[in-house]
Design a protein around this motif. Structure first.
Motif, PDB file in Angstrom:
ATOM      1  N   LEU A  29      31.998  48.341  32.786  1.00  0.00           N
ATOM      2  CA  LEU A  29      31.492  49.251  31.758  1.00  0.00           C
ATOM      3  C   LEU A  29      32.510  49.411  30.650  1.00  0.00           C
ATOM      4  CD1 LEU A  29      29.433  51.380  30.719  1.00  0.00           C
ATOM      5  CD2 LEU A  29      30.684  53.084  32.085  1.00  0.00           C
ATOM      6  N   HIS A  30      32.084  49.191  29.412  1.00  0.00           N
ATOM      7  CA  HIS A  30      32.922  49.362  28.228  1.00  0.00           C
ATOM      8  C   HIS A  30      32.455  50.618  27.488  1.00  0.00           C
ATOM      9  CE1 HIS A  30      33.528  45.210  29.315  1.00  0.00           C
ATOM     10  NE2 HIS A  30      34.448  45.035  28.375  1.00  0.00           N
ATOM     11  N   ILE A  31      33.415  51.442  27.114  1.00  0.00           N
ATOM     12  CA  ILE A  31      33.121  52.697  26.402  1.00  0.00           C
ATOM     13  C   ILE A  31      33.875  52.683  25.082  1.00  0.00           C
ATOM     14  CG2 ILE A  31      33.243  55.218  26.495  1.00  0.00           C
ATOM     15  CD1 ILE A  31      33.450  54.918  29.587  1.00  0.00           C
ATOM     16  N   PHE A  32      33.167  52.966  24.006  1.00  0.00           N
ATOM     17  CA  PHE A  32      33.746  53.031  22.662  1.00  0.00           C
ATOM     18  C   PHE A  32      33.611  54.473  22.197  1.00  0.00           C
ATOM     19  CE2 PHE A  32      33.527  51.100  18.108  1.00  0.00           C
ATOM     20  CZ  PHE A  32      34.907  51.139  17.994  1.00  0.00           C
ATOM     21  N   HIS A  33      34.745  55.188  22.089  1.00  0.00           N
ATOM     22  CA  HIS A  33      34.691  56.628  21.835  1.00  0.00           C
ATOM     23  C   HIS A  33      35.499  57.000  20.594  1.00  0.00           C
ATOM     24  CE1 HIS A  33      38.787  57.954  23.067  1.00  0.00           C
ATOM     25  NE2 HIS A  33      38.757  56.786  23.692  1.00  0.00           N
ATOM     26  N   ARG A  34      35.392  58.262  20.171  1.00  0.00           N
ATOM     27  CA  ARG A  34      35.922  58.696  18.879  1.00  0.00           C
ATOM     28  C   ARG A  34      37.180  59.547  18.978  1.00  0.00           C
ATOM     29  NH1 ARG A  34      29.934  60.114  16.347  1.00  0.00           N
ATOM     30  NH2 ARG A  34      29.205  57.945  16.434  1.00  0.00           N
ATOM     31  N   GLY A  35      37.763  59.687  20.140  1.00  0.00           N
ATOM     32  CA  GLY A  35      38.968  60.497  20.248  1.00  0.00           C
ATOM     33  C   GLY A  35      38.737  61.896  19.708  1.00  0.00           C
TER      34      GLY A  35
END
Length: 844
Positions: free
Chosen positions: A433-439
């Motif tokens: 699973l890859h997660i792209f988040h915004r901090g």
């Protein structure tokens, strides 16, 4: 003769109160407002007034209560009526009302429909909604923000107005606050977080003395402060409030002079207060010339130390708010990070100083420095962000059931990596699973100019924005710090290349397998556009096995763009949707925010989540329209869609309502791609998805993941054996629940004594009778015509109040403030007595 005058006065007051109900009924609750500039078009006003309090001593506090449903919203037969307060306006004379507080209550005290001397404000469930003092101007909340009242979830079933009277009054008082309310759902809810201190003694004749308060902010989600208010008495010289993060970095919330009008002033920059942050307020006093000690207390001889934070938060998080009051100095270590000039007074401001002393020439306030400016509207409006929709709560648990929750706030095994809002999700062929988040970054109204140029170009996300987990939740790698600004789309292709979109950069990136840096970048950094070489907030990517790929250029351009494997432009299709007369839905091939792509290469189809048209549109690989899927169950917005080749081909989708439109349950859907039929609907057992933003599927391990913006979580759903063992099964269910990751670090009635009936009273009454009869006849006719017996007749518990001063004078704004030196308030008492024990009851 005195008795005659008294009789005449009593009769006049009673008759005038009846006339007030008839002649000024619209001024109590009025929906015919001429000027609704900046307000919802259904806005109504309600005058929340003190019901005739008559203080006879110094420093008295009185309260009056109102029912939200019947009084404020005008729905007698609907105890669950709900609305939002979007503006507050004082109906007060500062010579009379020293300060006014508005409280929300879950229940009232027994005398709550009348007036009482405050000690205890509410019967149960007390929270501050608004505060006014020192000629503060009207307060309009930012667009899309409202104080939620009524309903089943707010715990604000009643509103109580509390007024502090410094001096006795010669007659009953009817001061108050005009509330502007709307019945339209607001995507953001406002609130007040209060820092206060007590139990402190200010020494005599001391030029600078600090009183501090501090706490850890431990709510379940972040809040955004947009206004602040300071309160102290005559010794207060400056009050400042700060947020300090875990790294010791301080951010100024606000710094104010409590001798200026005590309005809510705008927070200068947009930022979040996140769980785990420290909040601190410092009150600085100058007691020079006072040769006695001063306590925090309730009288004109005491002081106070209050710092109010007015905030907004996503409406979906309303039920997860924490304690809204910070008492005393619970985290004193935080003050080592506070700037040294926190106790330095602000520069002189003649406009504010004159206004505070009653010499103002209008309602606005204008400052000569940047620390405090207001004209009644706090700050730039936080628009109804396309990233923050309104979400209704649902309880549909059919179909897929929750397997586990990824609590994406702190990953214990990865130090100092903060996980923010989840922009995109993808699963590799290995099930990772890859997660792209915004901090710490958030997309809101401050993020872009009107030309779609990102404002904060000097503030990249300072933590790794890409997190990779295996199917068991173990962290495999993380990267991307100081590179991205507003992460959005994420795809992993068949060769394990990672594809990303950043709406702030207006770019698309490809990161090859095994690398952490892009080998292909499309679009021009921070430069929006609509040609072959530019994007404008691109939302997602879909990649074919041949290397050709599609980009949904969604937020500005409403198009799908196709590129070859080397990133050269091939073609595009799609235009902005326009509702055609006679057509139920927008035309096929048009979009209102193409938000997510699902590539079904085996079907030679690509499907698009046409978000704000609330539909899925499917095309062939050249952009020719095949079908749209638009059931009513999707509601107003369809956020994301993902394809699974198993079971003959199915789509997984998640919806989410749009602000201002009718809402449906927020949930997941399983759809047959071949005919558009809904196979099943699924949700979190006993709860609901709140703010879903993306969905992805692990076709090998039969797992579906959903990522949310708020709360910042990823949910993991396990398909049932029935679904993945039978090719054409329409059953999706399971009860298995496991945890994948752990943690993630990354605020009296007036009594008339009876003296008996003497000759003078009889004579006076006889003189008055002809006048009284004439008035009664006139009033009765007006009552009948105005519907009094339908609307105002409930005088026993919900009657409108009358002020003779208001009847004779049309002025409803701010009068001159008393020039008396003492300017004092009261914190709270623990019970109804007049002792000096403090809690949250009174906080000016």
């Amino acid at each position: 003769m005195a008795d005659v005058q008294r009789c005449i006065l009593v009769v006049a007051i009673v008759l005038c109160e009846i006339l007030y109900c008839v002649l000024s009924e619209d001024s109590v609750r009025n929906c015919n407002i001429a000027d609704k500039t900046g307000l919802p078009d259904d806005v109504c006003t309600y005058e929340l007034r003190m019901k005739g309090a008559h203080p006879t001593e110094n420093d008295q506090y009185f309260c009056s209560g109102y029912d939200v449903s019947s009084d404020i919203l005008g729905e007698d037969n609907n105890p669950f009526a709900e609305g939002y307060i979007v503006k507050y306006e004082a109906l007060a004379d500062a010579n009379t009302a020293h300060h006014i507080l508005v409280f929300g209550c879950e229940s009232l005290r027994s005398e709550g429909n009348n007036i009482w001397k405050c000690g205890q404000v509410c019967g149960h469930g007390e929270q501050i909604v608004f505060a006014w003092a020192k000629n503060a101007p009207p307060l309009t909340l930012p667009n899309g923000v409202g104080q939620h009242i009524g309903g089943r979830t707010t715990k604000i079933n009643h509103i109580v107005i509390q007024i502090h009277y410094v001096n006795p009054l010669p007659a009953p008082d009817f001061s108050g606050i005009r509330l502007y309310t709307t019945r339209r759902r607001q995507p953001y809810i406002s609130g007040i977080y209060l820092l206060l201190s007590y139990g402190v003694t200010i020494p005599a004749n001391t030029p600078k003395f600090h009183v501090d308060s501090s706490c850890v902010f431990n709510w379940a989600d972040s809040i955004v402060p947009f206004g602040y208010r300071t309160h102290a008495h005559t010794l207060g010289s400056v009050i400042s409030g700060y947020k300090v993060n875990r790294g010791g970095e301080s951010t100024l919330i606000g710094k104010g002079n409590p001798q200026w009008p005590q309005a809510f002033y705008p927070v200068k920059e947009r930022f979040e207060i996140r769980p785990g942050d420290l909040l601190a307020a410092r009150c600085t006093y100058n007691s020079t010339g006072r040769f006695r000690e001063t306590e925090i207390g309730s009288t004109s001889n005491d002081e106070m130390c209050n710092f109010y934070i007015m905030y907004y938060m996503n409406s979906t998080m309303e039920l997860r708010k924490g304690e809204d009051t910070c008492y005393r100095n619970k985290a004193p270590q935080v003050f080592q990070f506070i700037p040294a000039d926190s106790d330095e007074p602000l520069p002189s401001n003649p406009d504010l100083e004159q206004m505070a002393h009653g010499h103002h020439h209008g309602m606005g306030v204008h400052s000569h420095n940047n620390e405090a400016t207001t004209t009644g509207q706090l700050i730039d409006e936080p628009k109804v962000d396309v990233e923050k929709p309104l979400v209704d709560i649902g309880d549909n648990n059919n179909g897929l059931n929750l397997k586990s929750e990824l609590g994406l706030k702190y990953i214990s095994s990865v130090k100092n990596i903060e996980i923010g809002q989840v922009g995109g999700l993808a699963v590799s062929g290995h099930g990772d699973l890859h997660i792209f988040h915004r901090g710490s970054n958030i997309w809101d109204a401050w993020s872009f100019t009107n030309d779609n140029v990102y404002r904060n170009q000097d503030k990249p996300i300072e933590v790794d924005t890409v997190i990779v987990l295996n199917k068991n939740g173990d962290i495999l790698k993380h990267f991307g710090k100081n590179r991205f600004f507003l992460p959005h789309g994420l795809t992993v292709d068949s060769k394990d290349n990672i594809w990303l979109t950043d709406v702030g950069l207006h770019q698309v990136f490809r990161i090859p397998k095994g690398s952490v840096t892009p080998d292909m970048t499309l679009g021009t950094r921070f430069e929006p556009g609509d040609d072959k070489f530019h994007f404008c907030k691109p939302s997602d990517i879909a990649v074919m096995s041949t290397g050709e790929f599609y980009v949904s250029d969604g937020y500005c351009n409403s198009r799908i763009v196709k590129f070859d494997k080397n990133g050269y432009y091939i073609k595009q299709w799609g235009t902005s949707s326009v509702q055609q007369p006679g057509h139920l839905f927008p035309q096929p091939g048009t979009f209102n925010l193409p938000h997510s792509l699902a590539l079904a290469e085996d079907k030679q189809m690509i499907c698009v989540a046409d978000r704000e048209n609330g539909r899925i549109q499917c095309f062939d690989l050249e952009g020719n329209f095949i079908r749209q899927i638009h059931p009513k169950l999707f509601g107003a917005a369809l956020y994301a869609v993902e394809y699974c080749p198993n079971h003959g081909g199915i789509l997984f989708a998640v919806n989410g309502p749009i602000y201002g439109k009718d809402s449906v349950d927020t949930q997941g859907f399983t759809v047959d791609i071949n005919n558009g039929d809904i196979v099943s609907m699924w949700n979190i057992p006993g709860s609901t998805l709140s703010h879903p933003h993306d969905v992805t599927v692990d076709s090998t391990n039969h797992i579906v993941y959903v990522g949310e913006l708020n709360p910042r979580k990823v949910w993991k759903f396990q398909m049932s054996q029935a679904l993945y063992s039978t090719a054409n099964s329409s059953v999706v269910s399971t009860t298995q629940v496991t945890e994948v990751t752990k943690g993630v670090s990354l605020e009296t009635k007036t009594e008339v004594e009876s003296e008996g009936i003497g000759p003078s009273v009889i004579i006076g009454t006889m003189l008055v009778v002809p006048v009284v009869l004439l008035i009664i006849i006139t009033v009765t006719v007006r009552l009948y015509k105005s519907g009094y017996f339908r609307n105002c007749g409930r005088m026993s518990s919900k009657r409108s109040v009358f002020s003779l001063g208001n009847f004779l004078h049309s002025h409803r704004g701010f009068d001159r403030l008393s020039t008396e030196d003492d300017d004092h308030d009261f914190e709270n008492v623990l019970d109804d007595s007049d002792n000096e024990e403090f809690n949250i009851t009174r906080k000016a």
